[in-house]
Design a protein around this motif. Structure first.
Motif, mmCIF file in Angstrom:
data_model
loop_
_atom_site.group_PDB
_atom_site.id
_atom_site.type_symbol
_atom_site.label_atom_id
_atom_site.label_comp_id
_atom_site.label_asym_id
_atom_site.label_seq_id
_atom_site.Cartn_x
_atom_site.Cartn_y
_atom_site.Cartn_z
ATOM 1 N N PRO A 17 0.834 -1.204 0.000
ATOM 2 C CA PRO A 17 0.000 0.000 0.000
ATOM 3 C C PRO A 17 0.866 1.251 0.000
ATOM 4 N N ILE A 18 0.394 2.282 -0.668
ATOM 5 C CA ILE A 18 1.082 3.566 -0.709
ATOM 6 C C ILE A 18 0.510 4.435 0.409
ATOM 7 N N ASN A 19 1.349 4.920 1.301
ATOM 8 C CA ASN A 19 0.912 5.793 2.381
ATOM 9 C C ASN A 19 1.108 7.224 1.927
ATOM 10 N N LEU A 20 0.016 7.938 1.648
ATOM 11 C CA LEU A 20 0.097 9.309 1.154
ATOM 12 C C LEU A 20 0.057 10.336 2.272
ATOM 13 N N ASN A 21 0.120 9.897 3.510
ATOM 14 C CA ASN A 21 0.123 10.821 4.633
ATOM 15 C C ASN A 21 1.525 11.424 4.767
ATOM 16 N N PRO A 22 1.632 12.782 4.692
ATOM 17 C CA PRO A 22 2.967 13.391 4.798
ATOM 18 C C PRO A 22 3.690 13.021 6.080
ATOM 19 N N ARG A 23 2.984 12.707 7.157
ATOM 20 C CA ARG A 23 3.640 12.335 8.411
ATOM 21 C C ARG A 23 4.484 11.074 8.250
ATOM 22 N N TYR A 24 4.103 10.244 7.291
ATOM 23 C CA TYR A 24 4.854 9.024 7.015
ATOM 24 C C TYR A 24 6.294 9.349 6.628
ATOM 25 N N PHE A 25 6.493 10.502 5.973
ATOM 26 C CA PHE A 25 7.812 10.862 5.456
ATOM 27 C C PHE A 25 8.644 11.689 6.431
ATOM 28 N N LEU A 99 15.563 25.674 0.269
ATOM 29 C CA LEU A 99 14.248 25.036 0.312
ATOM 30 C C LEU A 99 14.091 24.220 1.589
ATOM 31 N N ASP A 100 12.869 24.135 2.090
ATOM 32 C CA ASP A 100 12.556 23.360 3.289
ATOM 33 C C ASP A 100 12.051 21.984 2.851
ATOM 34 N N PRO A 101 12.802 20.910 3.121
ATOM 35 C CA PRO A 101 12.389 19.575 2.668
ATOM 36 C C PRO A 101 11.047 19.128 3.235
ATOM 37 N N ASN A 102 10.750 19.474 4.489
ATOM 38 C CA ASN A 102 9.458 19.081 5.061
ATOM 39 C C ASN A 102 8.305 19.759 4.330
ATOM 40 N N GLN A 107 3.852 19.641 0.453
ATOM 41 C CA GLN A 107 3.276 20.208 -0.767
ATOM 42 C C GLN A 107 3.134 19.132 -1.847
ATOM 43 N N SER A 108 4.143 18.314 -2.011
ATOM 44 C CA SER A 108 4.107 17.265 -3.019
ATOM 45 C C SER A 108 3.032 16.230 -2.709
ATOM 46 N N MET A 109 2.927 15.831 -1.441
ATOM 47 C CA MET A 109 1.936 14.823 -1.074
ATOM 48 C C MET A 109 0.515 15.359 -1.223
ATOM 49 N N LYS A 110 0.314 16.639 -0.935
ATOM 50 C CA LYS A 110 -1.014 17.244 -1.162
ATOM 51 C C LYS A 110 -1.350 17.233 -2.645
ATOM 52 N N LYS A 111 -0.361 17.541 -3.464
ATOM 53 C CA LYS A 111 -0.565 17.535 -4.912
ATOM 54 C C LYS A 111 -0.944 16.128 -5.388
ATOM 55 N N ALA A 137 -5.558 15.057 -14.779
ATOM 56 C CA ALA A 137 -5.479 15.698 -13.460
ATOM 57 C C ALA A 137 -4.289 16.647 -13.399
ATOM 58 N N LYS A 138 -3.158 16.258 -13.949
ATOM 59 C CA LYS A 138 -1.968 17.117 -13.954
ATOM 60 C C LYS A 138 -2.250 18.424 -14.679
ATOM 61 N N LYS A 139 -2.956 18.334 -15.813
ATOM 62 C CA LYS A 139 -3.283 19.542 -16.586
ATOM 63 C C LYS A 139 -4.344 20.388 -15.896
ATOM 64 N N SER A 140 -5.309 19.737 -15.262
ATOM 65 C CA SER A 140 -6.432 20.456 -14.645
ATOM 66 C C SER A 140 -6.092 21.114 -13.303
ATOM 67 N N ILE A 141 -5.382 20.359 -12.452
ATOM 68 C CA ILE A 141 -5.157 20.882 -11.098
ATOM 69 C C ILE A 141 -3.692 21.033 -10.734
ATOM 70 N N GLY A 142 -2.833 20.696 -11.646
ATOM 71 C CA GLY A 142 -1.396 20.880 -11.389
ATOM 72 C C GLY A 142 -0.728 19.692 -10.792
#
Length: 142
Positions: A17-25, A99-102, A107-111, A137-142
């Motif tokens: 499973p892919i964990n998309l929760n930023p806290r995971y990272f 740049l701030d890695p966190n 930002q990336s995980m929200k995207k 989706a990439k074209k519509s919402i970035g």
């Protein structure tokens, strides 16, 4: 370019499973920040990446080492070591560029989450439809 995810939320490579929760990272980026503080010690200056262009060239080499470890089926420990090198180098380049890695990870995980939400509304039935919806989706919402 395929993103390597399928509609069930798992990786076709690991079936995990892919964990998309930023806290995971966060533990990984915190470890990388700790590494960066070690590199800022005057005795360890050769580890710190101060020139972004040089750092990006160095990252290319680290990615090649990771690719080799994976493709040549090296031990899991060796692959993890190479992955860690890629992650730490990437964070160090980001820090040297101010740049701030966190924040970048959040930002990336929200995207990614927004794109996956968009794709789910499209209800793809196979990988090809998923990829079409992903590109839309990439074209519509970035």
């Amino acid at each position: 370019m395929s993103i390597g995810l399928n509609p069930r939320g798992s990786s076709p490579y690991t079936k995990a499973p892919i964990n998309l929760n930023p806290r995971y990272f966060f533990p990984y980026t915190r470890a990388a920040l700790q590494y960066n503080s070690i590199c800022r010690n005057p005795l360890n200056q050769h580890f710190h990446i101060s020139d972004t262009k040089r750092g990006l060239n160095y990252l290319d080499g680290e990615v090649l080492e990771l690719r080799e470890a994976i493709e040549q089926k090296h031990s899991q420990e060796h692959k993890m070591e190479e992955l860690g090198d890629v992650l730490l180098t990437t964070v160090n380049i980001g820090l040297s560029a101010g740049l701030d890695p966190n924040k970048a990870m959040i930002q990336s995980m929200k995207k990614i989450q927004n794109r996956l939400n968009f794709v789910q509304e499209e209800a793809p039935k196979n990988q090809n439809q998923f990829q079409i919806a992903w590109n839309k989706a990439k074209k519509s919402i970035g």
